[in-house]
Design a protein around this motif. Structure first.
Motif, PDB file in Angstrom:
ATOM      1  N   TRP A   1      30.130  36.879  36.357  1.00  0.00           N
ATOM      2  CA  TRP A   1      30.695  37.533  35.186  1.00  0.00           C
ATOM      3  C   TRP A   1      31.387  38.863  35.495  1.00  0.00           C
ATOM      4  O   TRP A   1      32.500  39.110  35.011  1.00  0.00           O
ATOM      5  CB  TRP A   1      29.610  37.722  34.119  1.00  0.00           C
TER       6      TRP A   1
ATOM      7  N   THR B   1      35.059  38.684  36.497  1.00  0.00           N
ATOM      8  CA  THR B   1      36.091  38.389  35.504  1.00  0.00           C
ATOM      9  C   THR B   1      36.769  39.646  34.984  1.00  0.00           C
ATOM     10  O   THR B   1      37.898  39.585  34.531  1.00  0.00           O
ATOM     11  CB  THR B   1      35.517  37.592  34.315  1.00  0.00           C
ATOM     12  N   TRP B   2      36.114  40.776  35.054  1.00  0.00           N
ATOM     13  CA  TRP B   2      36.773  42.031  34.664  1.00  0.00           C
ATOM     14  C   TRP B   2      37.071  42.936  35.865  1.00  0.00           C
ATOM     15  O   TRP B   2      37.915  43.816  35.789  1.00  0.00           O
ATOM     16  CB  TRP B   2      36.003  42.775  33.580  1.00  0.00           C
TER      17      TRP B   2
ATOM     18  N   PHE C   1      38.277  41.848  38.946  1.00  0.00           N
ATOM     19  CA  PHE C   1      39.521  41.415  39.574  1.00  0.00           C
ATOM     20  C   PHE C   1      40.753  41.873  38.787  1.00  0.00           C
ATOM     21  O   PHE C   1      41.696  42.384  39.391  1.00  0.00           O
ATOM     22  CB  PHE C   1      39.537  39.904  39.795  1.00  0.00           C
ATOM     23  N   PRO C   2      40.790  41.703  37.458  1.00  0.00           N
ATOM     24  CA  PRO C   2      41.951  42.254  36.740  1.00  0.00           C
ATOM     25  C   PRO C   2      42.057  43.767  36.858  1.00  0.00           C
ATOM     26  O   PRO C   2      43.158  44.315  36.940  1.00  0.00           O
ATOM     27  CB  PRO C   2      41.711  41.835  35.285  1.00  0.00           C
TER      28      PRO C   2
ATOM     29  N   ILE D   1      44.877  40.612  38.625  1.00  0.00           N
ATOM     30  CA  ILE D   1      44.966  39.158  38.469  1.00  0.00           C
ATOM     31  C   ILE D   1      43.652  38.619  37.922  1.00  0.00           C
ATOM     32  O   ILE D   1      42.591  39.206  38.099  1.00  0.00           O
ATOM     33  CB  ILE D   1      45.279  38.458  39.811  1.00  0.00           C
ATOM     34  N   LYS D   2      43.748  37.490  37.246  1.00  0.00           N
ATOM     35  CA  LYS D   2      42.558  36.835  36.711  1.00  0.00           C
ATOM     36  C   LYS D   2      42.122  35.760  37.707  1.00  0.00           C
ATOM     37  O   LYS D   2      42.876  34.843  37.995  1.00  0.00           O
ATOM     38  CB  LYS D   2      42.845  36.226  35.352  1.00  0.00           C
ATOM     39  N   PRO D   3      40.912  35.871  38.252  1.00  0.00           N
ATOM     40  CA  PRO D   3      40.471  34.888  39.259  1.00  0.00           C
ATOM     41  C   PRO D   3      40.043  33.577  38.609  1.00  0.00           C
ATOM     42  O   PRO D   3      39.658  33.527  37.450  1.00  0.00           O
ATOM     43  CB  PRO D   3      39.284  35.583  39.912  1.00  0.00           C
ATOM     44  N   ASP D   4      40.135  32.523  39.389  1.00  0.00           N
ATOM     45  CA  ASP D   4      39.651  31.218  38.967  1.00  0.00           C
ATOM     46  C   ASP D   4      38.189  31.119  39.385  1.00  0.00           C
ATOM     47  O   ASP D   4      37.878  30.787  40.521  1.00  0.00           O
ATOM     48  CB  ASP D   4      40.472  30.108  39.617  1.00  0.00           C
TER      49      ASP D   4
ATOM     50  N   TRP E   1      37.480  37.494  47.000  1.00  0.00           N
ATOM     51  CA  TRP E   1      38.716  38.170  47.377  1.00  0.00           C
ATOM     52  C   TRP E   1      39.269  37.584  48.673  1.00  0.00           C
ATOM     53  O   TRP E   1      40.460  37.336  48.805  1.00  0.00           O
ATOM     54  CB  TRP E   1      38.469  39.669  47.521  1.00  0.00           C
TER      55      TRP E   1
END
Length: 162
Positions: A34, A37-38, A40-41, A46-49, A111
């Motif tokens: 979780w 998800t914030w 990485f941006p 970018i938004k990770p998969d 990463w």
């Protein structure tokens, strides 16, 4: 407490906690994903998969954690009847620190593997990732246990020498 009693208690706690951890481990995996998800941006823009596979490899990856041996060591150590509230705070702090280590190694791992780090970044990041994994999964739980239970262990060894 004799050393064999401690080892027996540790083995029993380790086994029981591992069996209890099995149904909890997927939730812990989600909980460690979780923050990414914030993060990485925020860091990379970018938004990770971040998909969690229900395959057996994902299960085993989440089943082997540093929390279970840390808790087994803490529960096996003498001193619960005297200082149970202090021990609960130590356990909470230890779990929080182990969680931060896990999120850090997940961040670095995602990463390096999913974002597309450069060769130079991989050259530096990969050994750091393995160091974090080994330190976080093996050494850090033992270090926390020794730090938190040093007085109890010292009393045990002083008692054994007399």
């Amino acid at each position: 407490m004799k050393i064999w009693v401690f080892l027996l208690r540790f083995f029993i706690f380790l086994t029981v906690l591992f069996l209890l951890w099995i149904p909890v481990s997927p939730y812990y995996t989600y909980l460690t994903l979780w923050p990414l998800t914030w993060l990485f941006p925020l860091v990379f823009g970018i938004k990770p998969d971040l998909t969690f596979s229900s395959s057996s490899s994902a299960f085993w990856e989440s089943a082997f954690t540093n929390i279970v041996p840390f808790l087994a060591l803490m529960f096996s150590t003498y001193g619960w009847r005297i200082q149970w509230n202090k021990r609960l705070w130590q356990i909470a702090l230890g779990i929080a620190l182990l969680y931060i280590f896990r999120v850090a190694d997940r961040f670095l791992g995602y990463w390096l593997t999913r974002i597309g780090a450069t060769d130079a970044q991989i050259t530096i990041g990969e050994p750091l990732l393995y160091f974090l994994i080994q330190l976080g999964k093996i050494l850090f739980p033992i270090m926390l246990w020794l730090l938190f239970c040093f007085r109890d262990l010292q009393r045990f060894w002083d008692f054994k020498e007399k």
